[in-house]
Enzyme design. Structure first.
Site: not given
Lengths: 330, 330
Positions: A70, A151, A244
């Site tokens: 994402q 990232d 998560d």
């Protein structure tokens, strides 16, 4: 010679030879026909006229994984990471979940810089939601999903090894970032990492979650995620966080065991600082950790109990980078 | 006051008080009787008159393990190690396999230095055989066996952790010493450790055996070992070696998976040099490693195939000795 023989109808020898020759020809034709029929089935069990594919569907489904990444406001990092991840062994396809609402995807540029090792699909989203990455994408063909934050750079060696570990623990979230909850005398839970006291089961630490921003898990859990109580979606949308944690609750409830298996990464890097966008990621928000403790307690309410279980198993790759990682005085 | 009331038979008030008092006394007696009947059954569900035992039989069988330590010509090391191992958490009993033929066991001395945390039984052997430790000892009450060489010291932390790992992988040999076989173009196998080329499955190393001289395994495998081809016993007796390789073959055949799970020890020591006996252990013999390669090939013949499988999973304890063992830039 054939005509010659025909022209001697009365000659027995001629008729015999004719019969013999006919029989030989027929036999040869039959053998040729048999060979033609047999060869393709030994070599290839596909229907005739189907396009040649490197692997059968079912093989790919088990032996490879789909990367779901994402992305929001860090397209420079995304493209850098895609160059790396597109070449990971056993990768089947990449699904980019495009949370940059109203902005064009880099699909044209991507295609102009082809060919690429695997297909990459850009899924344009209508709302910028954290849980967009947890949709049950129809593009998903593999049993395994590798989910990565946009990232995070994990080495190919780590990923190949972790994928092999996932194949041995397919009902678990197999990944590189362990976290835990602890309970307090008041019954209120707190979320954290190594800095929290260990849960007190002997020595060492414990973890009760493996974060999905750098982990393998079974694609079936994306299906399961669509069937959760509405309150779960509301919580994730309210916080733009905790998807998560919710997944770890889901998996722990499903298996009755610790949700995750932690694989210690040899080379994992956070590329946040390298972005030109100035955007530094949700976990820098002041309230980030407090939100996650809040989420743990809300989820316990929603699921009517705490399903997370502790584990202290840490898996590394034997003899990598070199045998020093296991050699001892024995 | 009671007599006073009795002596006034005609007094209504006296009769009322008498009845009231009697009722109160009867009620109190009933209450006391009820309490006496209730209390023992809430507290204790054992039959009356049974001796108090710390745990039920079945609990011990699953939650604890039996240490089997074979010893030859190193009684000083044995006693040093017994002082350490007798206090390991979850230990149920120690079985010392006494290979010092004709020599008295130190049982009297052991008893004179009691009491001890767990029972220790000395099994006197009639012949000095390497495979004596692989008997199906009737003294074994637990599902788990911890087998230790009589010169190996493993810390309590390592053992407690490895036992918890075994409980999650009960069909495997869970231990601290990994080894492997490699095959060569000639089809002949060779035995070794990290110094051998890796079997070539990607990067890093692989192991295909976990040695039983420092490992947990299921006691059922001792039962299975009694049912092996005679040639296996002959091989072990001929070489006074390779009983551990044979066990790995047995387990691999049984599970169809890698026989062992390697747990990386934090603190494992070889005390060989510390013995006064001058005896330095079988593995110092010049032919030791060659024998083990020889055994691998013989066992492949006996079992008609190579059942050993490779693994590269290395397990460590999360956050022990401290969180530095897993903390990273993330």
């Amino acid at each position: 010679r054939y005509f010659h023989f025909c022209k001697l109808p009365g000659r027995v020898m001629g008729i015999r030879l004719l019969r013999f020759t006919s029989v030989v020809i027929i036999v040869l034709l039959l053998v040729a026909g048999a060979l033609t029929a047999l060869l393709p089935t030994i070599k290839d069990d596909k229907l005739p006229n189907s396009r040649r594919e490197p692997k059968t569907q079912s093989q790919s489904a088990l032996d490879s994984f789909t990367l779901i990444m994402q992305t929001y406001n860090r397209t420079d990092l995304l493209l850098k990471l895609l160059n790396h991840y597109q070449a990971i062994p056993h990768l089947h396809k990449v699904i980019v979940v495009w949370n940059n609402i109203g902005e064009k995807t880099p699909e044209d540029m991507w295609n102009s810089l082809g060919p690429h090792p695997v297909p990459v699909v850009f899924k344009v989203q209508s709302v910028n939601r954290m849980r967009n990455r947890l949709q049950n994408f129809p593009d998903l063909e593999t049993k395994a999903v590798l989910m990565m934050d946009d990232d995070t750079l994990v080495s190919a060696h780590d990923l190949t090894f972790a994928f092999s570990v996932w194949q041995q623990f397919p009902e678990h979230i197999v990944g590189f970032v362990p976290r835990k909850h602890i309970s307090t005398p008041s019954g209120i839970y707190s979320y954290g990492s190594f800095e929290l006291q260990n849960p007190g089961f002997g020595n060492g630490d414990q973890y009760s979650m493996v974060l999905i921003g750098a982990a393998f898990f079974h694609s079936g859990y994306l299906e399961d995620f669509q069937r959760q109580p509405e309150a779960v979606y509301a919580l994730i949308d309210e916080t733009q966080n905790c998807d998560d944690i919710a997944m770890n609750f889901l998996v722990a409830k499903h298996t009755g065991k610790p949700s995750g298996v932690f694989v210690k990464p040899v080379d994992i890097r956070n590329l946040e600082k390298d972005t030109n966008s100035g955007y530094s990621g949700m976990w820098h928000r002041a309230e980030h950790l407090l939100q996650r403790s809040y989420c743990v307690n809300k989820l316990v309410n929603i699921y009517d109990g705490m399903p997370l279980k502790y584990s202290n198993i840490m898996i590394s790759q034997f003899g990598f980078p070199n045998y020093a990682n296991h050699k001892n005085k024995m």
